[in-house]
Each structure stands twice: as C-alpha cells, then as structure tokens.
Design a protein around this motif. Sequence first.
Motif, PDB file in Angstrom:
ATOM      1  N   GLY A  87      25.073  -9.954   5.893  1.00 61.25           N
ATOM      2  CA  GLY A  87      25.420  -9.757   4.494  1.00 61.25           C
ATOM      3  C   GLY A  87      24.464  -8.829   3.792  1.00 61.25           C
ATOM      4  O   GLY A  87      23.502  -8.323   4.366  1.00 61.25           O
ATOM      5  N   ALA A  88      24.746  -8.615   2.509  1.00 63.33           N
ATOM      6  CA  ALA A  88      23.882  -7.824   1.643  1.00 63.33           C
ATOM      7  C   ALA A  88      22.922  -8.780   0.934  1.00 63.33           C
ATOM      8  O   ALA A  88      23.360  -9.750   0.303  1.00 63.33           O
ATOM      9  CB  ALA A  88      24.712  -7.050   0.627  1.00 63.33           C
ATOM     10  N   TYR A  89      21.648  -8.523   1.062  1.00 60.29           N
ATOM     11  CA  TYR A  89      20.602  -9.364   0.480  1.00 60.29           C
ATOM     12  C   TYR A  89      19.742  -8.504  -0.440  1.00 60.29           C
ATOM     13  O   TYR A  89      19.487  -7.333  -0.154  1.00 60.29           O
ATOM     14  CB  TYR A  89      19.693  -9.942   1.568  1.00 60.29           C
ATOM     15  N   HIS A  90      19.277  -9.100  -1.522  1.00 60.66           N
ATOM     16  CA  HIS A  90      18.386  -8.392  -2.436  1.00 60.66           C
ATOM     17  C   HIS A  90      17.037  -9.098  -2.456  1.00 60.66           C
ATOM     18  O   HIS A  90      16.970 -10.327  -2.545  1.00 60.66           O
ATOM     19  CB  HIS A  90      18.967  -8.340  -3.848  1.00 60.66           C
ATOM     20  N   PHE A  91      15.964  -8.309  -2.390  1.00 57.97           N
ATOM     21  CA  PHE A  91      14.596  -8.835  -2.406  1.00 57.97           C
ATOM     22  C   PHE A  91      13.805  -8.131  -3.499  1.00 57.97           C
ATOM     23  O   PHE A  91      13.999  -6.941  -3.750  1.00 57.97           O
ATOM     24  CB  PHE A  91      13.897  -8.592  -1.063  1.00 57.97           C
ATOM     25  N   GLU A  92      12.894  -8.873  -4.125  1.00 60.06           N
ATOM     26  CA  GLU A  92      11.963  -8.329  -5.103  1.00 60.06           C
ATOM     27  C   GLU A  92      10.583  -8.909  -4.818  1.00 60.06           C
ATOM     28  O   GLU A  92      10.467 -10.056  -4.393  1.00 60.06           O
ATOM     29  CB  GLU A  92      12.370  -8.712  -6.526  1.00 60.06           C
ATOM     30  N   PHE A  93       9.554  -8.093  -5.081  1.00 53.18           N
ATOM     31  CA  PHE A  93       8.196  -8.610  -4.931  1.00 53.18           C
ATOM     32  C   PHE A  93       7.303  -7.990  -5.993  1.00 53.18           C
ATOM     33  O   PHE A  93       7.496  -6.850  -6.410  1.00 53.18           O
ATOM     34  CB  PHE A  93       7.651  -8.398  -3.521  1.00 53.18           C
ATOM     35  N   TYR A  94       6.371  -8.805  -6.451  1.00 55.66           N
ATOM     36  CA  TYR A  94       5.440  -8.437  -7.512  1.00 55.66           C
ATOM     37  C   TYR A  94       4.036  -8.746  -7.019  1.00 55.66           C
ATOM     38  O   TYR A  94       3.803  -9.804  -6.430  1.00 55.66           O
ATOM     39  CB  TYR A  94       5.731  -9.242  -8.783  1.00 55.66           C
ATOM     40  N   ILE A  95       3.114  -7.813  -7.268  1.00 55.30           N
ATOM     41  CA  ILE A  95       1.735  -8.035  -6.843  1.00 55.30           C
ATOM     42  C   ILE A  95       0.785  -7.797  -8.010  1.00 55.30           C
ATOM     43  O   ILE A  95       1.072  -7.011  -8.902  1.00 55.30           O
ATOM     44  CB  ILE A  95       1.337  -7.147  -5.647  1.00 55.30           C
ATOM     45  N   MET A  96      -0.333  -8.506  -7.974  1.00 54.36           N
ATOM     46  CA  MET A  96      -1.352  -8.323  -8.999  1.00 54.36           C
ATOM     47  C   MET A  96      -2.642  -7.861  -8.350  1.00 54.36           C
ATOM     48  O   MET A  96      -3.025  -8.365  -7.297  1.00 54.36           O
ATOM     49  CB  MET A  96      -1.609  -9.619  -9.765  1.00 54.36           C
ATOM     50  N   ALA A  97      -3.265  -6.880  -8.992  1.00 48.96           N
ATOM     51  CA  ALA A  97      -4.589  -6.411  -8.598  1.00 48.96           C
ATOM     52  C   ALA A  97      -5.569  -6.880  -9.664  1.00 48.96           C
ATOM     53  O   ALA A  97      -5.242  -6.910 -10.849  1.00 48.96           O
ATOM     54  CB  ALA A  97      -4.605  -4.895  -8.512  1.00 48.96           C
ATOM     55  N   HIS A  98      -6.758  -7.268  -9.223  1.00 54.53           N
ATOM     56  CA  HIS A  98      -7.802  -7.694 -10.145  1.00 54.53           C
ATOM     57  C   HIS A  98      -9.067  -6.967  -9.752  1.00 54.53           C
ATOM     58  O   HIS A  98      -9.568  -7.141  -8.655  1.00 54.53           O
ATOM     59  CB  HIS A  98      -7.998  -9.211 -10.069  1.00 54.53           C
ATOM     60  N   GLY A  99      -9.562  -6.131 -10.647  1.00 60.36           N
ATOM     61  CA  GLY A  99     -10.739  -5.289 -10.473  1.00 60.36           C
ATOM     62  C   GLY A  99     -11.523  -5.434  -9.189  1.00 60.36           C
ATOM     63  O   GLY A  99     -11.672  -6.499  -8.651  1.00 60.36           O
ATOM     64  N   GLY A 100     -12.020  -4.331  -8.686  1.00 57.78           N
ATOM     65  CA  GLY A 100     -12.829  -4.326  -7.477  1.00 57.78           C
ATOM     66  C   GLY A 100     -12.654  -3.027  -6.721  1.00 57.78           C
ATOM     67  O   GLY A 100     -11.955  -2.115  -7.149  1.00 57.78           O
ATOM     68  N   SER A 101     -13.296  -2.951  -5.573  1.00 61.60           N
ATOM     69  CA  SER A 101     -13.270  -1.713  -4.795  1.00 61.60           C
ATOM     70  C   SER A 101     -12.036  -1.593  -3.906  1.00 61.60           C
ATOM     71  O   SER A 101     -11.749  -0.510  -3.404  1.00 61.60           O
ATOM     72  CB  SER A 101     -14.534  -1.616  -3.939  1.00 61.60           C
ATOM     73  N   HIS A 102     -11.299  -2.694  -3.703  1.00 62.39           N
ATOM     74  CA  HIS A 102     -10.125  -2.652  -2.830  1.00 62.39           C
ATOM     75  C   HIS A 102      -8.837  -2.598  -3.650  1.00 62.39           C
ATOM     76  O   HIS A 102      -8.654  -3.351  -4.596  1.00 62.39           O
ATOM     77  CB  HIS A 102     -10.067  -3.888  -1.924  1.00 62.39           C
ATOM     78  N   ALA A 103      -7.937  -1.721  -3.253  1.00 59.87           N
ATOM     79  CA  ALA A 103      -6.627  -1.633  -3.891  1.00 59.87           C
ATOM     80  C   ALA A 103      -5.730  -2.752  -3.370  1.00 59.87           C
ATOM     81  O   ALA A 103      -6.010  -3.371  -2.336  1.00 59.87           O
ATOM     82  CB  ALA A 103      -5.988  -0.277  -3.580  1.00 59.87           C
ATOM     83  N   SER A 104      -4.645  -3.006  -4.090  1.00 62.46           N
ATOM     84  CA  SER A 104      -3.614  -3.946  -3.643  1.00 62.46           C
ATOM     85  C   SER A 104      -2.449  -3.121  -3.122  1.00 62.46           C
ATOM     86  O   SER A 104      -1.908  -2.273  -3.839  1.00 62.46           O
ATOM     87  CB  SER A 104      -3.141  -4.818  -4.802  1.00 62.46           C
ATOM     88  N   ARG A 105      -2.062  -3.367  -1.878  1.00 63.52           N
ATOM     89  CA  ARG A 105      -0.923  -2.660  -1.287  1.00 63.52           C
ATOM     90  C   ARG A 105      -0.172  -3.627  -0.390  1.00 63.52           C
ATOM     91  O   ARG A 105      -0.713  -4.143   0.581  1.00 63.52           O
ATOM     92  CB  ARG A 105      -1.381  -1.457  -0.485  1.00 63.52           C
ATOM     93  N   VAL A 106       1.082  -3.854  -0.759  1.00 57.72           N
ATOM     94  CA  VAL A 106       1.933  -4.796  -0.034  1.00 57.72           C
ATOM     95  C   VAL A 106       3.217  -4.066   0.349  1.00 57.72           C
ATOM     96  O   VAL A 106       3.786  -3.334  -0.466  1.00 57.72           O
ATOM     97  CB  VAL A 106       2.245  -6.034  -0.907  1.00 57.72           C
ATOM     98  N   GLY A 107       3.667  -4.274   1.577  1.00 55.23           N
ATOM     99  CA  GLY A 107       4.899  -3.656   2.045  1.00 55.23           C
ATOM    100  C   GLY A 107       5.933  -4.692   2.439  1.00 55.23           C
ATOM    101  O   GLY A 107       5.585  -5.741   2.991  1.00 55.23           O
ATOM    102  N   LEU A 108       7.198  -4.406   2.135  1.00 57.00           N
ATOM    103  CA  LEU A 108       8.292  -5.252   2.599  1.00 57.00           C
ATOM    104  C   LEU A 108       8.688  -4.762   3.979  1.00 57.00           C
ATOM    105  O   LEU A 108       8.858  -3.558   4.196  1.00 57.00           O
ATOM    106  CB  LEU A 108       9.479  -5.172   1.644  1.00 57.00           C
ATOM    107  N   VAL A 109       8.835  -5.706   4.910  1.00 58.67           N
ATOM    108  CA  VAL A 109       9.087  -5.391   6.306  1.00 58.67           C
ATOM    109  C   VAL A 109      10.382  -6.073   6.748  1.00 58.67           C
ATOM    110  O   VAL A 109      10.591  -7.253   6.466  1.00 58.67           O
ATOM    111  CB  VAL A 109       7.911  -5.878   7.182  1.00 58.67           C
ATOM    112  N   LYS A 110      11.231  -5.314   7.432  1.00 53.66           N
ATOM    113  CA  LYS A 110      12.456  -5.853   8.027  1.00 53.66           C
ATOM    114  C   LYS A 110      12.349  -5.708   9.539  1.00 53.66           C
ATOM    115  O   LYS A 110      12.215  -4.586  10.036  1.00 53.66           O
ATOM    116  CB  LYS A 110      13.681  -5.096   7.511  1.00 53.66           C
ATOM    117  N   ASN A 111      12.382  -6.822  10.254  1.00 52.64           N
ATOM    118  CA  ASN A 111      12.324  -6.806  11.726  1.00 52.64           C
ATOM    119  C   ASN A 111      11.177  -5.953  12.255  1.00 52.64           C
ATOM    120  O   ASN A 111      11.323  -5.208  13.221  1.00 52.64           O
ATOM    121  CB  ASN A 111      13.646  -6.313  12.312  1.00 52.64           C
ATOM    122  N   GLY A 112      10.024  -6.039  11.599  1.00 48.49           N
ATOM    123  CA  GLY A 112       8.851  -5.306  12.056  1.00 48.49           C
ATOM    124  C   GLY A 112       8.748  -3.882  11.565  1.00 48.49           C
ATOM    125  O   GLY A 112       7.751  -3.213  11.813  1.00 48.49           O
TER     126      GLY A 112
END
Length: 171
Positions: A87-112
Amino acid sequence: MDSQQQAQTAALHRIEAWSNVTETQVQTLTRNRAVGQVAFSASLLASGSGHTGPFNTDTTLVFRGVVSNIGNAYNPHTGIFTAPVRGAYHFEFYIMAHGGSHASRVGLVKNGEHVFNALEHQTNGFGTAANGVTLLLEAGDVVFLRLWENHVIFDDGSHFSSFSGHLLFPM
C-alpha cells in the motif's frame, strides 16, 4: 577490512536478522486482520531529556515514547516499522538539535536504502528540522530512522523528536 567496511557488513547482518523478524511480524499482523488499520506515533524518549549520540557508525533510532500503535506495525524495541500489506504509506519525522559541536542528522531508510534526511545544527540554543514522504511499500518492507555517524539528536519531556506513519490506502 577497514572500519567503514566492517560497519557496512554489520549493517547488512542486522538487516538480514530484521528480515527474519519481519516475516513473523507480517504473518502476525495479517492473522490479526490489522491490515487496513495501521498508524503509529512515537517520541524518541518516553521520559526525561538528553542527547542520543554521537556514535561512530550510523545507528537505528528507537522511538520509545509510543503514543499510538494501531495495528502494531511499529516495533518500539527495534525502532522498525514493518508494512503488513502492500500500500501507500506516509511517514513524518521531526528532530531537535540542542547547542554543541555535533549537528543533528537523521535519515529515513526503506529496506536498508536511504530515502530522505532532516538536518539541523545549532552551536547554541535549540533548532528543529523535519521531513516526510509517501512510499509504496510491499508487505514485509521495513522503514526506520537512522542517526548518521557522528551526529546527535535531542529530546525532552516536550517530545520534539518524533516519528509517525500510517497506511493511506492498501493497493
């Protein structure tokens, strides 16, 4: 074998293990007749606050603060959503970054395979990023969020970092 090849080999082994779990999960979902009713929403943390990461390899995020899991297609122990039907599926994701030297980076993955990213970097204070996608999934396909190597994600009691998905319609 260098560390990147070792990480890729380890990721492939995890995906193979997931496929065994996926077959059983699809059979259970189908048996429970939950195929037309699939929706979930979860925050990264069930309680408390803090950063997840950084890790020296890409890491599957497990969203433990489950608000809804209609049809039980989202596994709050592994962080993996398994499509019970084509079927057709819809996904959403939200991320929060909180000060520091590392960035926030998140990826959505389908079957690897990488599909979409959300990225935010704050040297101080807070920032958020979001993304969403509609995918055609086959029964047994898996979708999850991956925290990129050397990145972090923040969550607290306000549940800013979240992952949601639902079946739009079976096909």
